[in-house]
Design an enzyme around this catalytic site. Structure first.
Site, PDB file in Angstrom:
ATOM      1  N   VAL A  21      21.597  15.606  70.606  1.00 23.51           N
ATOM      2  CA  VAL A  21      21.571  16.993  70.162  1.00 23.51           C
ATOM      3  C   VAL A  21      22.606  17.791  70.953  1.00 23.51           C
ATOM      4  CG1 VAL A  21      20.142  19.030  69.760  1.00 23.51           C
ATOM      5  CG2 VAL A  21      19.107  16.752  69.682  1.00 23.51           C
ATOM      6  N   LYS A  62      22.079  17.933  65.385  1.00 23.67           N
ATOM      7  CA  LYS A  62      21.449  16.644  65.676  1.00 23.67           C
ATOM      8  C   LYS A  62      22.305  15.566  65.021  1.00 23.67           C
ATOM      9  CE  LYS A  62      17.120  16.265  66.261  1.00 23.67           C
ATOM     10  NZ  LYS A  62      15.649  16.207  66.226  1.00 23.67           N
ATOM     11  N   ILE A 106      22.856  18.976  74.764  1.00 26.17           N
ATOM     12  CA  ILE A 106      21.658  19.604  75.325  1.00 26.17           C
ATOM     13  C   ILE A 106      20.441  18.699  75.298  1.00 26.17           C
ATOM     14  CG2 ILE A 106      22.389  21.962  74.847  1.00 26.17           C
ATOM     15  CD1 ILE A 106      20.732  21.919  72.309  1.00 26.17           C
ATOM     16  N   GLY A 107      20.568  17.507  74.703  1.00 22.13           N
ATOM     17  CA  GLY A 107      19.407  16.628  74.672  1.00 22.13           C
ATOM     18  C   GLY A 107      19.696  15.322  73.957  1.00 22.13           C
ATOM     19  N   ASP A 151       4.625  13.697  62.976  1.00 28.91           N
ATOM     20  CA  ASP A 151       4.900  13.460  64.400  1.00 28.91           C
ATOM     21  C   ASP A 151       4.723  14.748  65.204  1.00 28.91           C
ATOM     22  OD1 ASP A 151       5.532  11.952  66.619  1.00 28.91           O
ATOM     23  OD2 ASP A 151       7.700  12.118  66.356  1.00 28.91           O
ATOM     24  N   GLY A 182      17.383  11.950  71.932  1.00 27.41           N
ATOM     25  CA  GLY A 182      16.120  11.358  71.536  1.00 27.41           C
ATOM     26  C   GLY A 182      16.313   9.908  71.151  1.00 27.41           C
ATOM     27  N   GLY A 183      15.290   9.334  70.534  1.00 31.24           N
ATOM     28  CA  GLY A 183      15.363   7.923  70.177  1.00 31.24           C
ATOM     29  C   GLY A 183      16.376   7.632  69.102  1.00 31.24           C
ATOM     30  N   MET A 184      16.561   8.593  68.181  1.00 33.75           N
ATOM     31  CA  MET A 184      17.454   8.308  67.064  1.00 33.75           C
ATOM     32  C   MET A 184      18.697   9.184  67.053  1.00 33.75           C
ATOM     33  SD  MET A 184      15.620  10.188  63.853  1.00 33.75           S
ATOM     34  CE  MET A 184      15.319  11.964  63.868  1.00 33.75           C
TER      35      MET A 184
END
Length: 687
Positions: A26, A41, A18-19, A135, A21-23
């Site tokens: 997900v 994650k 579903i997604g 963040d 990111g940088g690290m």
């Protein structure tokens, strides 16, 4: 990458990705034990191979797992298997705040404040457990399909502070505080700064600082003033604009002291949006630091990445000891500098005077004669006097200090007495409403308990005026879900009950108790009466009922008879209902109109005919056939093969419908087999 159908920890079945990111990537997964959907994650490969990073990542995630709050995406589990490092967290159906802003352009101030309050509540809960997000940005705030805001990745930013995350860095630097930009000490006020930037973006649809590189944006956070939100959004209330400005002060000391203080002002915006109640400290007491070219180069060097990587790096700061504000500014406080200068001059004059006096004594300038044998004694005396003066000067310059006591909760007079015993003064700086402290009690002090403070210092305090007098918002006419949320955001408890309404649409608030725009206090219950729409009733049958009885039956069922019409009916008696416009058994809104058709009775006329037929005086007639026909051509009756011996022959016909004349035709049958016809017009009599 995990494929759909794969299992993690023999428990979580992956539904799909579903997604990313940088690290991490997900995935949505189904918890087979609890039967709920979760988000997993999973660390990307380049981070999974760094043992130190993985350890720090797990530690921070486990720490954040202790957070349980409705405005925080909860962490359920942290684990590793076969080189796969993952976090299992709450699955939120919805979009990120970033996407939400992009779709809407900019938000109304009420919607922005509502989201900010929810994010602030999540921050408040985390800060209470000493967890700093580091963040806060729209990409890390999820808006569920129910409209609830939830903050994700609490504490995780600290774990990645020394690692390059190329895809997220540009997004993060737009919301980074000045202390983060210069790798300084980071605390909860850094999160408050970031939330201020998020509020700016919600209201204006843009970030205040932007540039082609992360360094360019970071330097703007350090040096440049933001364009006022009201320039882009002229209808922003002054209170909200000042909240944003206070959150985004360059100096942490000039921001809100904590999330609770920020939340108190945000709630006031919803009640008194145009009131100027936000207090921002005097900027002359805390000047913005302007960095020089050398420091800019250092920032660029710290953030530089080899050209072959062709990507920028934003280094999240490690925690460092807080810098002395005097040293950070690069000069002494003007008052202190003046005192030191005067003190130095006085000390120098005294020392010169002592030296002249001793020298004069040695050489007999003041009436005495120098004693050679006393040289060592004189030098010793000079040294002693100089040392003595130095000690006196030092002690004089260093004021006596005492440990500050707690005065919150005391009355002004009680605090005054205790502070006087400590050789401290007291001054009321103002008063404010407080849900924690009773009226007349001190609710805050400018120097915290336990701090060392010079004697004769005046302690500034705020006095509580008692619980805040809140105004209950008027939510009549609102959608009930929106009304409930508005009341809860302003610390009221809301309840619903339902009633049918002929005027209000289903789901709308019909009334409230207490009424809107009246005084209330935190925690008060407001009962909302919500419309269920018009009441539904079943249509009864009134077929073949007398008109008056039919009208009464429909009225008692909650319906109205709009009109009636009439028709002839051969089957329904006059005055009874032939038909109704809505069939029986059907559900309709209460008050629905129905029309009826009432019978006029039959519209037919009936006639009869009677006659005596005589036979002709002829021996040739043996029988006869008699036929009665109406003027409309319809055969009414027939008498066939009547023997002549029966004449004169009586005939009769009844119920002749809608026909008052006709003909009678007699066919006389003769003995030789022939026949002779006789026709006569006749008139029928009405029955």
């Amino acid at each position: 990458m995990l494929a759909a159908g794969a299992f993690v920890a023999d428990r979580y079945e992956v539904v799909g990705k579903i997604g990313s990111g940088g690290m991490s990537d997900v995935y949505k997964a189904k918890d087979q034990i609890l039967g709920r959907y979760v988000a997993i994650k999973v660390l990307k490969q380049e981070f999974s191979e760094d043992v130190n990073f993985v350890l720090k990542f797990r530690t921070e995630a486990q720490s954040a797992a202790g957070l349980e709050h409705p405005n925080i995406v909860n962490i359920y589990d942290v684990g590793s298997e076969n080189g796969l490092h993952y976090i299992v967290m709450e699955y939120v159906e919805g979009v990120t705040l970033k996407t939400y802003i992009e779709k809407k352009g900019r938000l109304t101030y009420k919607e922005a404040v509502s989201i900010a309050i929810q994010v602030g509540r999540g921050m408040e809960a985390a800060h209470a457990k000493n967890i700093i997000h580091r963040d806060i940005k729209p990409q890390n705030i999820l808006i569920s399909t129910e409209g609830k805001a939830k903050v994700t990745d609490f504490g995780i930013a600290k774990a990645v502070s020394n690692n390059t995350i190329s895809s997220d860095v540009m997004g993060s630097v737009h919301y980074a505080s000045p202390e983060q930009a210069r790798n300084g000490f980071v605390d909860d006020k850094s999160d408050i700064y970031s939330l201020g930037i998020v509020m700016y973006e919600m209201i204006t649809g843009r970030v205040p600082f932007d540039g082609e590189t992360t360094v360019a944006v970071a330097i703007q956070h350090l040096q440049e003033d933001m364009v006022l939100p009201s320039i882009y959004s002229p209808d922003i209330p002054i209170s909200l604009e000042k909240i944003i400005l206070k959150c985004t002060q360059k100096s942490p000391d000039r921001r809100y002291g904590n999330a609770s203080e920020l939340l108190a002002d945000l709630k006031q915006v919803l009640i008194h949006p145009d009131a100027d109640f936000v207090k921002i400290s005097d900027p002359s007491q805390n000047k913005t630091r302007v960095i020089d070219d050398g420091q800019v180069k250092e920032i660029r060097k710290a953030r530089a990445v080899p050209k072959e990587k062709q990507r920028e790096q934003y280094v999240e700061p490690e925690e460092e000891p807080e810098e002395d504000p005097e040293e950070e500014e690069g000069f002494l406080n003007p008052g202190l500098e003046k005192a030191v200068t005067i003190g130095g001059i006085v000390a120098a004059v005294i020392i010169v005077a002592i030296i002249i006096y001793l020298a004069g004594s040695i050489f007999g300038l003041f009436g005495g004669s120098p004693k050679k044998d006393d040289k060592d004694s004189t030098e010793t005396e000079l040294a002693t006097e100089t040392e003595k003066h130095s000690v006196i000067s030092t002690e004089k310059d260093k004021p006596e200090q005492v440990t500050m006591i707690k005065v919150t909760g005391l009355t002004f007079e009680e605090a005054k007495k205790q502070l006087y015993e400590k050789k401290l003064g007291i001054q009321q700086a103002g008063s404010q409403a407080s849900d924690e402290y009773e009226k007349g009690q001190i609710m805050s002090q400018d120097i915290e308990e336990g701090a060392l403070v010079d004697v004769n210092t005046t302690i500034k305090v705020y006095i509580s005026t008692g619980a805040a007098a809140l105004t209950i918002p008027n939510v009549v006419g609102y959608d009930s879900d929106a009304a409930m949320k508005m009341l809860e955001d302003q610390d009221f408890h809301a309840e619903r009950k339902y009633e049918f309404s002929d005027t209000a649409a289903s789901g709308k608030v019909i009334s409230q108790s207490p009424e809107g725009d009246t005084p209330g206090k935190k925690g008060d219950t407001v009962v909302l009466v919500v419309s269920q729409g018009k009441e539904a009733v079943v249509v009864p049958s009134v077929w073949n009922k007398p008109q008056e009885e039919a009208v009464n039956t429909l009225t008692q069922a909650g319906l109205t008879v709009a009109s009636t019409s009439s028709e002839y009916s051969d089957t329904i008696p006059a005055g009874n209902v032939i038909s109704q416009s809505i069939t029986d058994g059907k559900y309709v809104d209460k008050g629905t109109s129905i029309t009826l058709v009432v019978s006029l009775g039959s519209n037919k006329s009936y006639y009869y005919y009677e006659a005596t037929i005589s036979a002709p005086d002829s021996d040739e007639v043996v029988s006869a056939r008699i036929v009665l026909t109406g003027s409309n051509g319809t055969q009414i009756q027939e008498w066939a093969d009547v023997n002549i011996s029966r004449f004169p022959y009586k005939i009769s016909a009844f119920d002749i419908e809608n026909c008052d004349t006709g003909t009678i035709k007699i066919t006389w049958n003769l003995s030789d087999g022939s026949s002779r016809e006789q026709t006569e017009n006749v008139v029928f009599k009405k029955q």
